[in-house]
Design a protein around this motif. Structure first.
Motif, short mmCIF file in Angstrom:
data_model
loop_
_atom_site.label_atom_id
_atom_site.label_comp_id
_atom_site.label_asym_id
_atom_site.label_seq_id
_atom_site.Cartn_x
_atom_site.Cartn_y
_atom_site.Cartn_z
N ALA A 188 1.32 68.28 -11.88
CA ALA A 188 0.86 66.93 -12.20
C ALA A 188 0.67 66.77 -13.71
O ALA A 188 1.00 65.72 -14.28
N GLN A 189 0.16 67.81 -14.35
CA GLN A 189 -0.05 67.76 -15.81
C GLN A 189 1.29 67.64 -16.54
O GLN A 189 1.43 66.86 -17.48
N LEU A 190 2.27 68.41 -16.10
CA LEU A 190 3.59 68.37 -16.75
C LEU A 190 4.24 66.99 -16.58
O LEU A 190 4.82 66.45 -17.53
N GLN A 191 4.12 66.43 -15.40
CA GLN A 191 4.68 65.10 -15.16
C GLN A 191 3.98 64.05 -16.02
O GLN A 191 4.63 63.16 -16.58
N ALA A 192 2.67 64.18 -16.12
CA ALA A 192 1.90 63.22 -16.91
C ALA A 192 2.29 63.30 -18.39
O ALA A 192 2.41 62.27 -19.07
N ILE A 193 2.50 64.52 -18.87
CA ILE A 193 2.90 64.70 -20.28
C ILE A 193 4.28 64.10 -20.52
O ILE A 193 4.50 63.37 -21.50
N ALA A 194 5.21 64.40 -19.62
CA ALA A 194 6.59 63.90 -19.78
C ALA A 194 6.66 62.38 -19.72
O ALA A 194 7.51 61.76 -20.37
N ASN A 195 5.74 61.77 -18.97
CA ASN A 195 5.79 60.32 -18.77
C ASN A 195 4.82 59.56 -19.68
O ASN A 195 4.70 58.34 -19.55
N ASN A 196 4.17 60.27 -20.57
CA ASN A 196 3.18 59.63 -21.45
C ASN A 196 3.73 59.50 -22.87
O ASN A 196 3.75 60.48 -23.62
N PRO A 197 4.15 58.31 -23.27
CA PRO A 197 4.70 58.15 -24.63
C PRO A 197 3.66 58.36 -25.72
O PRO A 197 4.01 58.58 -26.88
#
Length: 202
Positions: A95-104
């Motif tokens: 979840a953390q990795l996805q949030a980082i990738a999707n957070n500009p």
């Protein structure tokens, strides 16, 4: 500590386990050779308290991520970190990795970069020693997480360079201590050696 403080007051920054691993790894690596050894944990605790953070959270997250890296083949780890595939190994980290990738507005920082590098190093120490393989892996991860590849690589080059300098300094220090110990032993032997007085002919 300066970077930790600056990040703690940045509105775009939020703690994540990879950053935590980066903090722990940086502290442990840069404190190698520190004496007395027993004081290192209290120093780390004081460092975390200075930025109002819980050192146990850092240590526990670092240990958890180290376990993940040790259990995964490095290619699987790279694919996971770059988000080209997902693994059911750790739902929180996923979840953390996805949030980082999707957070500009994700606040990239060197300690986060060191955390990513540490995962690769734990999974496959030989890969990070090979410049071509290392750079390819870093580019994949940077691309997948939408990080600046140039800044990511430069930060890690600086980190690795500093580690080399510390290793060299530790060798020099060890040589100096050994030489000093030998001199003290020689002086001690000389002071305890009884010199016979010259004989006189009667």
């Amino acid at each position: 500590m300066v970077e930790m403080h600056l990040l703690s007051v940045n509105v775009d920054f939020s703690y994540n386990p990879i950053y935590g691993l980066g903090v722990v790894t940086t502290f442990d690596r840069f404190m190698q050779g520190y004496q007395p050894e027993r004081d290192k944990e209290s120093i780390f605790s004081a460092l975390c308290q200075a930025v109002e953070q819980d050192e146990q959270r850092y240590r526990q997250d670092a240990e958890r991520l180290q376990g993940i890296a040790e259990s995964l083949p490095v290619n699987d780890l790279i694919a996971w970190l770059s988000q080209s595939t997902t693994l059911d190994r750790d739902a929180d980290l996923q979840a953390q990795l996805q949030a980082i990738a999707n957070n500009p507005k994700f606040k990239y920082n060197r300690l986060f970069a060191i955390g990513l590098f540490s995962l690769l190093e734990i999974s496959d120490p030989e890969l990070v020693k090979d410049e071509k393989q290392r750079n390819e892996a870093l580019k994949k991860i940077a691309s997948g997480l939408h990080l600046s590849d140039d800044k990511f690589t430069k930060d890690l080059d600086l980190y690795r360079s500093n580690l080399d300098k510390i290793a060299q300094a530790l060798v020099v220090m060890a040589d100096m201590l050994l030489a000093d110990r030998k001199k003290r032993e020689q002086r001690k032997q000389q002071s305890t050696t009884t010199v016979a007085p010259p004989s006189t002919n009667e």
